[in-house]
Design an enzyme around this catalytic site. Structure first.
Site, PDB file in Angstrom:
ATOM      1  N   ARG A  83      -0.280  -9.620  13.191  1.00 37.18           N
ATOM      2  CA  ARG A  83      -0.846  -8.529  12.379  1.00 37.18           C
ATOM      3  C   ARG A  83      -1.718  -9.087  11.261  1.00 37.18           C
ATOM      4  O   ARG A  83      -2.786  -8.533  10.949  1.00 37.18           O
ATOM      5  CB  ARG A  83       0.279  -7.662  11.799  1.00 37.18           C
TER       6      ARG A  83
ATOM      7  N   ARG B 118      11.466  -1.210  11.645  1.00 37.23           N
ATOM      8  CA  ARG B 118      10.232  -1.363  12.427  1.00 37.23           C
ATOM      9  C   ARG B 118      10.262  -2.654  13.235  1.00 37.23           C
ATOM     10  O   ARG B 118      10.382  -3.741  12.675  1.00 37.23           O
ATOM     11  CB  ARG B 118       9.016  -1.363  11.488  1.00 37.23           C
TER      12      ARG B 118
ATOM     13  N   ARG C  26      -9.779   0.355   9.021  1.00 35.35           N
ATOM     14  CA  ARG C  26      -9.294  -0.989   9.312  1.00 35.35           C
ATOM     15  C   ARG C  26     -10.294  -1.790  10.147  1.00 35.35           C
ATOM     16  O   ARG C  26     -10.026  -2.941  10.473  1.00 35.35           O
ATOM     17  CB  ARG C  26      -8.003  -0.876  10.108  1.00 35.35           C
TER      18      ARG C  26
ATOM     19  N   ARG D 161      11.553  -6.611   4.901  1.00 36.81           N
ATOM     20  CA  ARG D 161      11.466  -5.164   5.063  1.00 36.81           C
ATOM     21  C   ARG D 161      12.062  -4.714   6.401  1.00 36.81           C
ATOM     22  O   ARG D 161      12.528  -3.588   6.528  1.00 36.81           O
ATOM     23  CB  ARG D 161       9.989  -4.733   4.968  1.00 36.81           C
TER      24      ARG D 161
ATOM     25  N   LYS E  26       0.835  -1.222   0.000  1.00 36.68           N
ATOM     26  CA  LYS E  26       0.000   0.000   0.000  1.00 36.68           C
ATOM     27  C   LYS E  26       0.862   1.262   0.000  1.00 36.68           C
ATOM     28  O   LYS E  26       0.591   2.205  -0.731  1.00 36.68           O
ATOM     29  CB  LYS E  26      -0.939   0.012   1.215  1.00 36.68           C
TER      30      LYS E  26
END
Ligand code: ADP
Length: 188
Positions: A142, A130, A85, A124, A10
């Site tokens: 998640r 993160r 969400r 990532r 996204k």
């Protein structure tokens, strides 16, 4: 709205679309991370949830999103990335946009299978810094939260004919082309 599970792309696609269409990009995840970095009250509250891979409570998220939207004078449009969400967020967004005399154009959903998502997020982690990308159990949580609480939001936009699914595997350009084809059909 750009929709899809964590790691679907996204953020990457938002960057391209906002330039091409002259839109304002509102990523709730980015806004929360900005608040955490600046140690604001909102950041402190959000961090506890984000670190575990849980959703930040609706009341906090909705008021934060609304206050971001009103900062922009006469925008051409927005890309909502990571919002709504939950069903409660979708309903609140509808009410909020209605009160401003506007409405959602469409929900474009990036479709990527789960094992590919996990691979992408763990990869990532080395560049995003993160913590919620680095730990496989948090990544899996998640995705579980997405399946349980977020995926049903698609039905809300399907029911009013505003939902389009787009295959999210391929090169960045290929995926952009697919998204633009769908978006152009709504905005032309
Ligand atoms: P990703 O989509 O890759 O999980 P985001 O940057 O969109 O990453 O979101 C990171 C975290 O921020 C989420 O796991 C959640 O804790 C919080 N968050 C972002 N958007 C929302 C939202 N709309 N409602 C509740 N929590 C959110």
């Amino acid at each position: 709205m750009l929709f899809g599970p964590p790691g679907a792309g996204k953020g990457t696609q938002s960057e391209v679309l906002l330039q091409r269409y002259g839109l304002v990009h509102l990523s709730t995840g980015d806004i929360f991370r900005y608040n955490i970095k600046n140690a604001t009250e909102l950041g402190l509250q959000a961090k506890a949830f984000m670190d575990k891979g849980e959703l930040v409570p609706d009341s906090l998220t909705i008021s934060m999103l609304e206050s971001e939207v009103v900062k922009h004078q006469e925008p051409k449009g927005f890309i909502f990335d990571g919002f709504p969400r939950t069903s409660a967020q979708a309903e609140a967004l509808d009410r909020f946009l209605n009160s401003r005399g506007t409405t959602i154009t469409c929900m474009l959903a990036l479709e990527v299978d789960e094992e590919e998502l996990i691979k992408r997020l763990l990869n990532r982690a080395s560049t995003s810094g993160r913590a919620d990308d680095a730990d496989e159990s948090i990544v899996r949580n998640r995705i579980a939260v997405y399946n349980r609480e977020t995926a049903p939001v698609a039905g809300y936009y399907q029911a009013c004919g505003k939902y389009r699914g787009v295959q999210g595997v391929g090169t960045v350009n290929e995926i952009t082309t697919r998204l633009c084809a769908e978006l152009d059909a709504f905005v032309q």
